[in-house]
Design a protein around this motif. Sequence first.
Motif, short mmCIF file in Angstrom:
data_model
loop_
_atom_site.label_atom_id
_atom_site.label_comp_id
_atom_site.label_asym_id
_atom_site.label_seq_id
_atom_site.Cartn_x
_atom_site.Cartn_y
_atom_site.Cartn_z
N TYR A 43 71.50 9.98 -56.01
CA TYR A 43 72.50 9.41 -55.80
C TYR A 43 73.73 9.48 -55.68
O TYR A 43 75.51 8.98 -55.51
CB TYR A 43 72.90 8.88 -57.80
N LEU A 44 74.41 11.20 -55.69
CA LEU A 44 75.31 11.79 -54.95
C LEU A 44 75.53 11.60 -52.96
O LEU A 44 76.18 12.68 -52.45
CB LEU A 44 75.02 13.11 -55.95
N TYR A 45 74.41 11.05 -52.76
CA TYR A 45 74.30 11.56 -50.92
C TYR A 45 75.47 10.47 -50.43
O TYR A 45 76.11 9.82 -50.88
CB TYR A 45 73.00 10.98 -50.36
N ASP A 46 75.61 11.32 -49.55
CA ASP A 46 76.79 10.74 -48.79
C ASP A 46 76.70 9.88 -47.90
O ASP A 46 76.04 10.35 -46.83
CB ASP A 46 77.79 12.24 -47.88
N GLN A 47 76.71 8.45 -48.08
CA GLN A 47 76.32 7.60 -47.28
C GLN A 47 76.61 6.87 -46.39
O GLN A 47 76.27 7.12 -44.91
CB GLN A 47 76.51 5.82 -48.23
N GLN A 48 78.19 7.22 -46.07
CA GLN A 48 78.43 7.00 -44.64
C GLN A 48 78.40 8.22 -43.87
O GLN A 48 78.12 7.77 -42.78
CB GLN A 48 80.52 7.35 -45.03
N GLU A 49 78.27 9.17 -44.47
CA GLU A 49 77.79 10.50 -43.50
C GLU A 49 75.92 9.82 -43.11
O GLU A 49 75.87 10.22 -41.51
CB GLU A 49 77.75 11.88 -44.42
N ILE A 50 75.41 10.03 -43.76
CA ILE A 50 73.57 9.20 -43.73
C ILE A 50 73.90 7.96 -42.18
O ILE A 50 73.14 8.16 -41.71
CB ILE A 50 73.23 8.67 -44.73
N SER A 51 74.77 7.47 -42.61
CA SER A 51 74.91 6.08 -41.58
C SER A 51 75.44 6.13 -39.72
O SER A 51 74.84 6.14 -39.37
CB SER A 51 75.64 5.07 -42.47
N ASP A 52 75.91 7.01 -40.17
CA ASP A 52 77.04 7.91 -38.54
C ASP A 52 75.76 8.84 -38.96
O ASP A 52 75.59 8.99 -37.19
CB ASP A 52 78.23 9.16 -39.04
N LYS A 53 74.85 9.64 -39.46
CA LYS A 53 74.29 10.48 -38.30
C LYS A 53 72.38 9.23 -37.61
O LYS A 53 71.49 10.01 -36.93
CB LYS A 53 72.96 11.11 -39.20
N LEU A 54 72.37 8.43 -39.01
CA LEU A 54 71.58 7.76 -39.06
C LEU A 54 71.57 6.41 -38.20
O LEU A 54 71.44 5.50 -38.78
CB LEU A 54 69.59 8.13 -39.95
N PRO A 55 72.03 5.75 -37.62
CA PRO A 55 72.50 4.92 -37.20
C PRO A 55 71.50 4.00 -36.72
O PRO A 55 71.29 2.41 -37.13
CB PRO A 55 72.96 4.66 -35.52
N HIS A 56 70.38 3.88 -36.16
CA HIS A 56 68.87 3.58 -35.88
C HIS A 56 68.13 3.69 -37.21
O HIS A 56 66.60 3.21 -37.34
CB HIS A 56 68.53 3.38 -34.68
N ILE A 57 68.27 3.44 -38.39
CA ILE A 57 67.85 3.59 -39.87
C ILE A 57 66.92 2.66 -40.34
O ILE A 57 65.72 2.54 -41.01
CB ILE A 57 68.48 4.26 -41.20
N GLU A 58 67.73 1.44 -40.04
CA GLU A 58 67.44 0.62 -40.59
C GLU A 58 65.83 -0.50 -39.37
O GLU A 58 65.06 -0.67 -40.68
CB GLU A 58 68.23 -1.09 -40.52
N ASP A 59 66.08 -0.03 -37.89
CA ASP A 59 65.11 0.14 -37.32
C ASP A 59 63.93 1.10 -37.87
O ASP A 59 62.86 0.31 -37.43
CB ASP A 59 64.88 0.85 -35.72
N ILE A 60 64.06 1.91 -38.40
CA ILE A 60 62.53 2.57 -38.83
C ILE A 60 62.30 2.27 -40.27
O ILE A 60 60.95 1.86 -40.83
CB ILE A 60 63.00 4.30 -39.41
N ASN A 61 63.48 1.79 -41.12
CA ASN A 61 63.07 0.65 -42.74
C ASN A 61 62.29 -0.09 -42.23
O ASN A 61 60.73 -0.52 -42.38
CB ASN A 61 64.30 0.29 -43.10
N ARG A 62 62.11 -0.82 -41.10
CA ARG A 62 61.89 -2.27 -40.44
C ARG A 62 60.66 -1.49 -39.59
O ARG A 62 59.11 -3.14 -40.33
CB ARG A 62 62.41 -3.24 -39.44
N MET A 63 60.32 -0.91 -39.17
CA MET A 63 59.28 -0.52 -38.72
C MET A 63 57.64 0.05 -39.98
O MET A 63 56.61 -0.67 -39.19
CB MET A 63 59.70 0.87 -37.82
N ILE A 64 58.96 1.03 -40.92
CA ILE A 64 57.62 1.05 -41.91
C ILE A 64 57.06 -0.11 -42.42
O ILE A 64 56.14 -0.49 -43.05
CB ILE A 64 58.63 1.96 -43.15
N GLU A 65 58.35 -0.96 -43.31
CA GLU A 65 57.30 -2.32 -43.66
C GLU A 65 56.53 -3.01 -42.79
O GLU A 65 55.70 -3.41 -43.20
CB GLU A 65 58.77 -3.19 -44.49
N GLU A 66 56.43 -3.22 -41.49
CA GLU A 66 55.79 -4.36 -40.79
C GLU A 66 54.58 -3.23 -40.53
O GLU A 66 53.85 -4.25 -40.99
CB GLU A 66 56.43 -4.73 -39.65
N GLU A 67 54.35 -1.95 -39.82
CA GLU A 67 53.40 -1.79 -40.48
C GLU A 67 52.03 -0.73 -41.49
O GLU A 67 50.64 -2.00 -41.25
CB GLU A 67 53.13 0.01 -39.44
N VAL A 68 53.46 -0.99 -42.24
CA VAL A 68 52.83 -0.81 -43.97
C VAL A 68 51.55 -1.86 -43.74
O VAL A 68 50.32 -2.31 -44.54
CB VAL A 68 52.58 -0.72 -44.95
#
Length: 522
Positions: free
Chosen positions: A453-478
């Motif tokens: 809950y203390l993670y820097d969400q803005q920093e995560i978004s900046d460094k992982l611009p494709h994070i939603e693509d990974i999330n979507r891939m995980i759910e679809e394949e599972v």
Amino acid sequence: MAGKRTVAVITGLLMFVAVIGCSTSEKSGNASTPGNQNKDQGEAATDSKKNEKVYIYANAGNLSLASTLSKKEDLEIVHKEILDRSGFDVQTNIPPKGQEAEKLNLLLASNEPIDIFVGSIGGFRDNGAIQPLNDLLDKYGSYIRKLWPKEWASAWDAVTDKEGKIWAIPQVPQLAEKTIFLRSDWLAKLNLTMPKTIEEYETVLKAFKEMDPTGAGQTIPIITNMTGLNLALSAGFMDVGYGPWLDKDGKVKPPEINPGYKDFIAKMAEWYKKGYIFKETFTLNTERTRELIKQNRVASAIIHYSVVTNIQSDLQKKTPEALYEVAGELKGPKGNITTMSGLSPYGWMLNKKSKNPEAAIKFIDWINSDIENYLLIMYGIKDKHWKYIDETKHVFERMNQDYAGEYLTASTFAYTVQFAPSDPASKPEYDFLGKYSGDTSRVKNPATADVDYLYDQQEISDKLPHIEDINRMIEEEVVKFIMGARPMSDYDKFVQELYSAGLDKWIEVMTEQYNKVKAAKR
């Protein structure tokens, strides 16, 4: 990835808590039980100072769903009752619907009076809009602290910084909102008992399918979705709750590459193939799910509690004996099956520009000193706006809607589990909240829940611009693995595909966030 899911869970729950304010007659092990014995606190507040003004911003959430505001005369009566009982002249600022955040920001930037409001502490703290509460709580907040059960103490951690400064009074603890419901009346009909192991649960599912209590082959042994499966069941196959976990190499990794999670998906694929999991389950929306439950077809639901509890009353109109109960003692190969939500940095804050922060904290403490003080600000005058049906269990009935709750502030889940409406349609939901949602004995925490809950969400978004693509891939394949569209023999290949899609970077960024926060908390 899991952080996004956690935020969604928390956001949905907070709106629910803000709207209902309070709930079941089941107690939750409070360090002290607010009641008549605490009324000295209200009397002391009244005797010590009269007519101190307290300015609240009415963004608890209840008014956003209200069809109308209070009648003028009823609002005035409630105002006077609060003044007479607490000694505080409470002034409420009602935000325009849909523009609550914008109006709050304008108020905080101006010199207009505002003391108390609710939200997530991060931005307000970083922008210097709020003040730490430690000294005020030590001097004037004894009932605020006592209201929270010891087992929910971590809720205070989420609103406390690394220097130990408390920036808000928490609104909700960690909760478990996804669970396994079973038709206990059908269990009895088939001479079965509530399962306590995965093997026993599988036996029950087999019986439901073969003996078909609905008839004409219409019985659905399990209805679910991926969020339900992940948060209500997968922890039973892993050493930790569903969420990012710490591998032996010290790196934070997504749950889908936990060896136990692979075992879990293999079991779900087996159940799907046997027809235990409804074939269309991953394409259903909430309304269709409720419709199937209402049609007396669903034997077991692994899903958000409200989808089941809110429809049980409708189901019982046609099938009076129908009853869903939580499989509360069910465990998997690795123990508890349910995952607790993450910590919420959401709570009641004091404006940095507050002219009288002492009065604001004293007022909140008065609210927390007696449950009827809370009922007053939430529902209005006893025996005028509401009445008790069972006073010992704080079961109540609304007599009218003439008071809409404009003075509601300091809403808290610690009161949510202490009383309930008499409406039988609401009982299953309130019972679940009181008995199961905050029960820490039946859950597991995600491995990083104490820090993410203390993670820097803005920093995560900046460094992982494709994070939603990974999330979507995980759910679809599972989902493909469960439905048999992809063989389990491909699972290791799927993990390698994740790495090719950028999982290495995900692990690097999340591990960096974890280590940074851990170091700061030492």
